[in-house]
Design a protein around this motif. Structure first.
Motif, short mmCIF file in Angstrom:
data_model
loop_
_atom_site.label_atom_id
_atom_site.label_comp_id
_atom_site.label_asym_id
_atom_site.label_seq_id
_atom_site.Cartn_x
_atom_site.Cartn_y
_atom_site.Cartn_z
N THR A 124 -7.07 9.20 -11.42
CA THR A 124 -6.85 8.74 -10.05
C THR A 124 -6.44 7.28 -10.02
O THR A 124 -5.53 6.89 -9.28
CB THR A 124 -8.12 8.95 -9.20
OG1 THR A 124 -8.48 10.32 -9.23
CG2 THR A 124 -7.91 8.50 -7.76
N ILE A 125 -7.10 6.48 -10.83
CA ILE A 125 -6.78 5.04 -10.90
C ILE A 125 -5.34 4.86 -11.36
O ILE A 125 -4.60 4.04 -10.80
CB ILE A 125 -7.75 4.33 -11.86
CG1 ILE A 125 -9.16 4.27 -11.26
CG2 ILE A 125 -7.25 2.92 -12.19
CD1 ILE A 125 -10.22 3.77 -12.22
N ARG A 163 -2.81 6.95 -11.15
CA ARG A 163 -1.86 7.36 -10.11
C ARG A 163 -1.81 6.33 -9.00
O ARG A 163 -0.73 6.02 -8.47
CB ARG A 163 -2.26 8.73 -9.55
CG ARG A 163 -2.04 9.90 -10.50
CD ARG A 163 -2.14 11.24 -9.77
NE ARG A 163 -3.43 11.44 -9.13
CZ ARG A 163 -4.49 12.00 -9.72
NH1 ARG A 163 -4.40 12.40 -10.99
NH2 ARG A 163 -5.63 12.16 -9.06
N ARG A 164 -2.98 5.80 -8.66
CA ARG A 164 -3.05 4.82 -7.57
C ARG A 164 -2.27 3.55 -7.91
O ARG A 164 -1.62 2.97 -7.03
CB ARG A 164 -4.50 4.48 -7.27
CG ARG A 164 -4.71 3.39 -6.21
CD ARG A 164 -4.04 3.74 -4.89
NE ARG A 164 -4.24 2.70 -3.89
CZ ARG A 164 -3.46 2.54 -2.83
NH1 ARG A 164 -2.43 3.34 -2.63
NH2 ARG A 164 -3.71 1.59 -1.95
N ARG A 165 -2.31 3.11 -9.15
CA ARG A 165 -1.65 1.84 -9.47
C ARG A 165 -0.14 1.92 -9.28
O ARG A 165 0.52 0.89 -9.10
CB ARG A 165 -2.02 1.35 -10.88
CG ARG A 165 -1.47 2.14 -12.03
CD ARG A 165 -1.98 1.58 -13.37
NE ARG A 165 -1.35 2.27 -14.50
CZ ARG A 165 -1.60 2.01 -15.78
NH1 ARG A 165 -2.49 1.07 -16.10
NH2 ARG A 165 -0.99 2.67 -16.73
N GLN A 184 1.12 3.31 -6.69
CA GLN A 184 1.29 3.36 -5.24
C GLN A 184 1.10 2.01 -4.58
O GLN A 184 1.23 1.88 -3.36
CB GLN A 184 0.29 4.36 -4.65
CG GLN A 184 0.43 5.77 -5.18
CD GLN A 184 -0.76 6.65 -4.80
OE1 GLN A 184 -1.69 6.21 -4.11
NE2 GLN A 184 -0.75 7.89 -5.25
N THR A 185 0.78 0.98 -5.36
CA THR A 185 0.47 -0.33 -4.79
C THR A 185 1.60 -1.33 -5.05
O THR A 185 2.53 -1.05 -5.80
CB THR A 185 -0.83 -0.89 -5.39
OG1 THR A 185 -0.65 -1.10 -6.80
CG2 THR A 185 -2.00 0.06 -5.17
N ASP A 199 -5.09 -1.35 -8.55
CA ASP A 199 -5.62 -0.30 -7.67
C ASP A 199 -6.05 -0.88 -6.34
O ASP A 199 -6.91 -0.34 -5.65
CB ASP A 199 -6.77 0.45 -8.35
CG ASP A 199 -7.90 -0.46 -8.80
OD1 ASP A 199 -7.75 -1.70 -8.66
OD2 ASP A 199 -8.92 0.05 -9.28
N ASN A 235 -4.38 -3.33 -2.76
CA ASN A 235 -3.20 -3.77 -2.03
C ASN A 235 -3.57 -4.91 -1.08
O ASN A 235 -4.75 -5.15 -0.81
CB ASN A 235 -2.63 -2.61 -1.21
CG ASN A 235 -1.31 -2.10 -1.74
OD1 ASN A 235 -0.61 -2.81 -2.47
ND2 ASN A 235 -0.95 -0.88 -1.38
N THR A 253 1.70 -0.91 -15.77
CA THR A 253 2.19 -0.11 -14.65
C THR A 253 3.71 -0.18 -14.58
O THR A 253 4.39 0.85 -14.51
CB THR A 253 1.60 -0.59 -13.32
OG1 THR A 253 0.19 -0.69 -13.43
CG2 THR A 253 1.95 0.37 -12.20
#
Length: 554
Positions: free
Chosen positions: A239-240, A242-244, A246-247, A252, A254, A447
């Motif tokens: 999850t971490i 994938r989240r990185r 998205q920012t 993780d 924003n 990332t």
């Protein structure tokens, strides 16, 4: 690991990668899965890229783990760190662990510094030569040289006459340098300078720091990590990771989706205190969304920082030099680094701070640094923390020549042009990661590297599957990408600082934004969109030129 005469000519390859840091090893892993011939050349004697060269006292990463590692499950499931912000030695251990899992070494040639790469338009291949005589002819060339591969040493009068020990931080001897009890000078207070200074202050005989511009350093809030805690948290790692993507910055977290002055004075004070206590880059990344675009909001953030910094300094003159009443540039417009004991060092009786703004270095002699006021600072060791020809320098220092013989250095002499921050026209089949006009300096390294590495691997797979031998950006696409990069940057305060973000630290280098400011999430989306549209903005063709796809624009 020098090659013997019998294997110095590798002949034709599908892909040659340059650099064995995060970008190089990730891309090597991906491209080997295509079942094609892939090799990697590395100038150093081991893995790590910047973490091979950066072994100066105090060197450590300022992005926390597990954000600062590759997201491949095979790697993270059994690996544990000892610190939240690992030092260079542990990072090297990580790279060798990665090799033990992925068996990368068999396709890597260490001690092989690439000095030239010339494109052969007749065969759609690159002729690549290394300093040791190794040659290769890859179809695709992937440059993973990083943003800090070319050190910069300013013209210091008399430096060559100094008889003591002198090293740039990025060329620190692998065996180390004995410094205990010595008279040491550190020139520069950028990220490496801050780390060296706080490390050496307690151990050297006397430390003289030569500062041109104060560093608005933030508290790292370092901590030890234990295995049990990490193992329990690993269920969250996918999850971490994938989240990185998205920012904005590839972490993780924003920016807070409010403007600073939209809340009460009390609310923002408590909010800033909370961000400060978290450490790391939270104070600059998780803060109000207008900090880097609104000058008044920016000054509020600076004043808070100044208060915190001055609390840790005893001498009023030192307070003003390190945390001036009027900031020399907007907060965050120059590289903010993380520190642990940086400000406390200046309270020590064996540490002296010299402002180069007031007293520039006039001359260096065999045993001293003389400043403009005539003061002679006798030293045994000089540490040059003077930075890099950042973002572009690692690429332009190689003699890279495109279709018409023009060098990449000449093409970018008056300004950088790329498409998606990964390719540039007139240099077909050449990709670069973590370089110009990508999120590079404004993102967590792994990332950005994974976003770009995935895109490049998919592009090369598409080329090979469709028997295409050549890809390069259109001029229209380059111009539109450059305009996007510059327009996004113009909305922020970066242009109000003379920083390496803008190339301003290198005499004669064009002053321009060298990084994509729009953030990882937007960047990833734009890159995927172009691929989905058949690589819009690129020209794709086969060697016989009978199959050509051209899509203009970005």
């Amino acid at each position: 690991m020098q090659p013997s005469n019998s294997d110095s000519n590798l002949g034709e390859l599908d892909v040659l990668i340059v650099g064995a840091g995060f970008g190089g090893i990730y891309t090597l892993h991906l491209l080997r899965q295509l079942g094609r011939s892939v090799k990697l050349f590395e100038a150093g004697s081991g893995f790590g890229g910047i973490w091979y060269w950066n072994c100066y006292p105090g060197a450590r990463v300022d992005s926390n783990v597990p954000l600062y590692e590759l997201s491949i499950e095979e790697l993270w499931k059994d690996w544990t760190w000892t610190e939240k912000f690992p030092g260079w030695a542990e990072l090297r251990e990580y790279f060798y662990y990665v090799d033990s899992k992925l068996n990368l070494k068999k396709d890597i040639r260490f001690d092989t510094r690439v000095v030239s790469a010339h494109y052969d338009a007749n065969t759609d291949r690159w002729d690549v030569k290394a300093e040791d005589g190794t040659v290769a002819r890859p179809r695709f060339l992937v440059l993973c040289t990083g943003f800090a591969a070319k050190k910069y040493i300013p013209p210091l009068t008399g430096l060559e006459t100094f008889q003591g020990v002198c090293h740039h931080t990025s060329a620190w001897p692998q065996e180390g340098v004995p410094l205990e009890g010595k008279r040491v000078a550190v020139i520069g207070t950028g990220a490496t300078g801050v780390q060296v200074i706080q490390e050496l202050g307690p151990t050297v005989g006397h430390l003289t720091v030569f500062q041109r511009t104060p560093n608005f350093a933030l508290p790292m809030v370092q901590s030890k990590l234990d295995r049990d805690h990490q193992q329990k948290r690993k269920a969250l790692y996918p999850t971490i990771y994938r989240r990185r993507r998205q920012t904005i910055s590839g972490y993780d977290f924003n920016p807070y989706p409010r403007d600073l002055f939209s809340v009460s004075r009390e609310e923002r004070r408590l909010f800033m205190e909370d961000l400060w206590s978290r450490g790391g880059f939270h104070f600059i990344v998780s803060t109000y969304q207008d900090i880097l675009s609104n000058e008044d909001a920016n000054r509020e953030a600076y004043n808070f920082w100044k208060e915190k910094a001055r609390e840790r300094l005893h001498d009023p003159d030192v307070q003003e030099t390190l945390a001036p009443t009027v900031p020399p540039h907007p907060f965050g417009a120059k590289r903010v680094c993380l520190e642990q004991t940086y400000y406390e060092v200046y309270n020590q009786s064996n540490v002296e701070l010299v402002s180069l703004e007031k007293n520039p270095i006039a001359e260096i002699t065999s045993d001293a640094i003389i400043t403009g006021d005539g003061v002679r600072h006798e030293v045994d060791v000089i540490v040059l923390a003077t930075g890099f020809d950042s973002v572009t320098g690692g690429i332009t220092q190689i003699d890279i020549r495109g279709v018409d013989g023009t060098t990449i250095k000449d093409k970018w002499a008056n300004g950088v042009y790329t498409n998606l921050g990964m390719m540039t026209g007139n240099f077909p089949n050449m990709f670069f990661l973590y370089g110009p006009q990508a999120p590079t300096a404004f993102s967590n390294g792994p990332t950005c590297i994974e976003v770009q590495g995935d895109w490049i691997a998919a592009c090369i797979k598409h080329m090979l599957a469709n028997h295409l031998t050549r890809i390069e950006p259109t001029r229209e696409a380059e111009e539109e990408w450059r305009n996007l990069v510059m327009n996004n940057s113009s909305k922020a305060l970066f242009h109000k600082a003379k920083s390496w973000y803008m190339g301003a630290n290198i005499p004669g280098k064009p002053i321009e934004q060298l990084n994509f400011v729009g953030g990882i999430a937007l960047y990833d989306s734009l890159c995927q969109s172009k691929a989905a549209k058949g690589y819009e903005g690129f020209i794709l063709s086969s060697i016989d030129k009978t199959s050509v796809a051209r899509v203009n624009g970005v």
